[in-house]
Scaffold this active site. Structure first.
Site, short mmCIF file in Angstrom:
data_model
loop_
_atom_site.label_atom_id
_atom_site.label_comp_id
_atom_site.label_asym_id
_atom_site.label_seq_id
_atom_site.Cartn_x
_atom_site.Cartn_y
_atom_site.Cartn_z
CE1 TYR A 136 -3.14 -3.18 1.10
CE2 TYR A 136 -4.62 -1.33 0.73
CZ TYR A 136 -4.27 -2.77 1.01
OH TYR A 136 -5.25 -3.53 0.86
CE LYS A 187 3.98 -17.93 -1.46
NZ LYS A 187 3.32 -19.13 -1.29
CG ASP A 219 0.67 -20.56 -0.09
OD1 ASP A 219 1.07 -20.20 0.83
OD2 ASP A 219 1.13 -21.08 -1.22
CG ASP A 243 -7.33 -5.94 2.10
OD1 ASP A 243 -8.34 -5.62 2.55
OD2 ASP A 243 -7.21 -5.85 0.81
CG ASP A 247 -12.60 -9.12 2.65
OD1 ASP A 247 -12.20 -8.13 3.63
OD2 ASP A 247 -13.30 -8.79 1.65
C1 IPM Z 1 -10.05 -2.53 3.90
C2 IPM Z 1 -10.45 -2.12 2.71
C3 IPM Z 1 -9.41 -0.84 2.26
C4 IPM Z 1 -8.02 -1.60 2.20
C5 IPM Z 1 -9.63 -0.56 0.84
C6 IPM Z 1 -11.04 0.71 0.80
C7 IPM Z 1 -8.40 0.43 0.63
O1 IPM Z 1 -10.34 -3.01 1.66
O2 IPM Z 1 -9.99 -1.55 5.01
O3 IPM Z 1 -9.72 -3.46 4.33
O4 IPM Z 1 -7.66 -2.44 1.19
O5 IPM Z 1 -7.36 -1.63 3.21
MN MN Z 2 -10.23 -5.15 2.77
#
Ligand code: IPM
Ligand code: MN
Length: 355
Positions: A136, A187, A219, A243, A247
């Site tokens: 990032y 990784k 992975d 990130d 999810d």
């Molecule tokens: C998160 C989101 C952000 C990230 C985006 C919106 C830039 O996906 O907070 O996880 O990738 O960090």
């Molecule tokens: Mn995210």
């Protein structure tokens, strides 16, 4: 105590979930005896379309005088991909040096546990995501754009300081858990410069002989999180991997609608938000699940030192889900956004005595 909170409700479902979060904040302050002042900011798509401004740099001077920020969601299909997210969400993370992205993954009840043969107690981990460097960093660019020779470069940057401080934070968190176990996810086999993480983890680990450690490549970590989620306690990882892993982790805790996060610099103004996005198609429909934002309010209170109020919010949410008074964690059915908020408000501290 009196606190100052900045609020960026943002885009899409942001304003409706933040509204519920603020209702819970208000009730918690009355029960737990603290005061606060809010300053609401208009940043987001409408503000950008009207003024051409994403977030003025003067906002940072105000943030730095606050205790914490609460953010709903940022992102709108009418605007260049990622522009608002980079300038507002990533902007706040980088400019305020919020180097920890703390993402708890706790499954509130067996019936929302998505994995066969596992129960809620098997899913209780804390992901410590590095939040100010890695992929990032926005270092890179494109060369010969729109030609057959186009080159795109995106650097992953890891500094010794950045790596060490987030790893040390993760060890400190691991010291507080029952199992005192920390897994590093990287990784470093394929991305050799991530060996900096391997070495730093080993060195810092020597200062924490009571914490057991292990390691997984990202992975394999994705596979283990589904197959053996109970093997994870605290996890520390890079910005991009954190990130992605969280999810995946949100599904283990019942879905994106309950996954909260804190962008933290210990002892400084920090920013709290649900991990979901702005979900434009649900905007204004009163369908989005506000629990992630409500739990983010809980994390925000923990950060400022109101740990009893924070625990009250978390316990209340868990109890409402476990008892099925909140029957569904998705945004497709079940209760309306404001009904979920009302239930949390009514149930807060039903056992504690009001001051
Ligand atoms: C998160 C989101 C952000 C990230 C985006 C919106 C830039 O996906 O907070 O996880 O990738 O960090
Ligand atoms: Mn995210």
């Amino acid at each position: 105590m009196s606190y100052k909170f900045g609020v960026i409700a943002g885009d899409g479902i942001g304003p409706e979930v933040v509204r519920e979060g603020l209702k819970v904040l208000d009730r918690a302050s009355k029960i737990h005896g603290f005061e606060y002042e809010l300053k609401e900011y208009p940043w987001g798509a409408e503000h950008y379309l009207a003024t051409g401004e994403t977030m003025p740099s003067s906002a940072y001077d105000e943030y730095r005088l606050m205790d914490a920020l609460l953010l709903g969601a940022i992102g709108d299909p009418r605007i260049e991909v990622g522009l608002l997210e980079r300038e507002i969400i990533a902007g706040i993370r980088f400019t305020l040096d919020l180097f920890v992205n703390l993402r708890p993954i706790r499954c509130p009840a067996d019936h929302v546990c998505p994995i066969k043969d596992k129960t809620a107690k098997d899913i209780d981990m804390l992901v410590v995501r590095e939040n100010t460097e890695g992929a990032y960093s926005q270092v890179g660019g494109v060369f010969k754009k729109d030609t057959a020779d186009e080159v795109a470069i995106a650097e992953m940057i890891y500094t010794r300081k950045g790596t060490e401080r987030v790893i040390r934070y993760a060890f400190e968190e691991a010291m507080k858990t029952r199992r005192k176990h920390l897994t590093m996810v990287d990784k470093a086999n394929a991305i050799r410069p991530q060996d900096l993480w391997t070495r730093t983890f080993e060195e810092v680990g020597r200062e924490y002989p009571n914490v057991t450690t292990d390691h997984a490549y990202v992975d394999a970590a994705c596979m283990w999180m589904i197959k053996n989620p109970e093997a994870f306690d605290v996890v520390v990882t890079t910005n991009l991997f954190g990130d992605i892993l969280t999810d995946l982790g949100s599904v283990l805790q019942g879905g994106m609608g309950v996954a909260a996060s804190g962008n933290i610099h210990p002892g400084q103004v920090s920013m709290f938000e649900p991990i979901h996005g702005s979900a434009p198609k649900y905007k204004g429909k009163n369908k989005a699940n506000p629990l992630a934002t409500i739990l983010a309010v809980g994390m925000m209170l923990d950060h400022v030192g109101e740990s009893v109020a924070a625990k009250d919010i978390e316990d209340t949410v868990v109890e409402l889900v476990a008892s099925r008074r909140i029957p569904d964690l998705s945004s497709r059915s079940g209760l309306k956004t404001d009904e979920v908020g009302d239930l949390v408000v009514q149930s807060l501290s039903s056992t504690a005595t009001e001051r």
